[in-house]
Design an enzyme around this catalytic site. Sequence first.
Site, PDB file in Angstrom:
ATOM      1  N   LYS A 114      48.999  57.819  32.356  1.00  0.00           N
ATOM      2  CA  LYS A 114      50.509  57.056  32.159  1.00  0.00           C
ATOM      3  C   LYS A 114      50.095  55.410  32.610  1.00  0.00           C
ATOM      4  O   LYS A 114      49.172  55.301  33.098  1.00  0.00           O
ATOM      5  CB  LYS A 114      51.425  57.720  32.991  1.00  0.00           C
ATOM      6  CG  LYS A 114      50.923  57.723  34.507  1.00  0.00           C
ATOM      7  CD  LYS A 114      51.911  58.570  35.402  1.00  0.00           C
ATOM      8  CE  LYS A 114      51.590  58.564  36.879  1.00  0.00           C
ATOM      9  NZ  LYS A 114      52.111  59.465  37.821  1.00  0.00           N
ATOM     10  N   TYR A 139      52.127  23.736  43.218  1.00  0.00           N
ATOM     11  CA  TYR A 139      53.479  23.579  43.570  1.00  0.00           C
ATOM     12  C   TYR A 139      53.916  23.662  45.232  1.00  0.00           C
ATOM     13  O   TYR A 139      53.233  24.538  45.681  1.00  0.00           O
ATOM     14  CB  TYR A 139      54.265  24.811  42.748  1.00  0.00           C
ATOM     15  CG  TYR A 139      54.432  24.752  41.160  1.00  0.00           C
ATOM     16  CD1 TYR A 139      55.006  23.538  40.834  1.00  0.00           C
ATOM     17  CD2 TYR A 139      53.856  25.648  40.388  1.00  0.00           C
ATOM     18  CE1 TYR A 139      54.798  23.656  39.361  1.00  0.00           C
ATOM     19  CE2 TYR A 139      53.789  25.661  39.165  1.00  0.00           C
ATOM     20  CZ  TYR A 139      54.585  24.441  38.483  1.00  0.00           C
ATOM     21  OH  TYR A 139      54.408  24.514  37.149  1.00  0.00           O
TER      22      TYR A 139
END
Length: 395
Positions: free
Chosen positions: A57, A287
């Site tokens: 999955k 940043y």
Amino acid sequence: MLSRNQTASVASNQQCDTYAWFSQRAWVEVDLDALSHNVQQFKQLLSPSTQLMAVVKADAYGHGAVIVAQTALQSGASWLGVATVPEAIQLREAGIQAPILILGAAYTPEQIYAIAHWKLQPTLCSPKQAFIFSNILETINYGSPVAVHIKLDTGMSRLGTNWEEAAEFVQLVARLPHLTIASIYSHLATADSPDPEIMEEQHKRFKIAIAQVKKTGIKIPSLHLANSAATLADSQLHYDMVRVGLGVYGLSPAPHLKHKIHLKPVLQVKARVTQVKTIAAGTGVSYGHQFIADQEMRLAVVGIGYADGVPRNLSNKMQVLLRGQRVPQIGTITMDQLMLDISNIPDIQEGEIVTLLGDQAKEQITADDWAEQLNTISWEILCGFKHRLPRVGVV
Ligand SMILES: *Cc1c(COP(=O)(O)O)cnc(C)c1O
């Protein structure tokens, strides 16, 4: 397939356009030999009559569902488990014919048409779902019955009919046309805990439910209960099949189970150095200037970021491997790029390969390391890599 040697000759690889690979700034390598090894290791723990379902999955926990499913099936798995109908269809479209169990709930008309058409095997969790299934199959006049799997809730409180109503539910499903019962199964909530108490209570409930079903005289071809952790913890939980996810990908579900099996991590995350520069003492990086150079330093920019699945919360905390050494990441991780302090390694070149997860020389960084730093589990780390990173099978 590509050789582990980065410059080796390249054979055909349906999973990846090789030109794209060489031009990539970042990618995920899937070690198919390791995968095969892990499947075989699990097979050796099982009695010959116990089947192994490879749980693929979520795009095989981020590894690439088709390539993983094919390799697992070649290595000893005989079933595949997915969460959703589209995940199963992807495998069928790739030509995979092995039985596929849909572990999630699927009962809209569109899902049921697809299940019948692609010969998928759904999980039934409630009488309502069973009625809908049977009715829709009636309307499409589908020839052969659909094999369904009865899910019992024995204590996970997720999908499944309450274990005390197992016999009643099985009788109901057995009476419905167009359905045939292929298995009864349940899922364990605490199989990775060193304390077996809750797991044993769930197992007890499973056994009681099965005994009650047996009294109805309805034959159930298969019973299954174990995920990776339960498979390693106790062979009494193996029944007719085990459903192994994490272990196939080479990670242990819990530290106390690690010694039970020898596993090799399958996934490596790699990226290239895209620029190298020198910054002066006092220079801020990335940043927010969350990192300030306290002396002149050498910095490398790497072409991978949080949009690829490198968690931003690892900013200023993580290390990567470069030239076989551990190198600190510095400053805030940005969407597409991150920076390294390479002051301790001379002469790093643009284009060199950085390993974020995986091994170089004697060093290794695993999904468990990231999980620990982020206070989460390795399952979530593996599933976190985005499709912008091509999956490349290596042998
Ligand atoms: C995901 C899943 C598994 C596999 O679990 P692992 O811990 O990764 O081995 C098994 N069974 C069910 C029902 C699942 O949803």
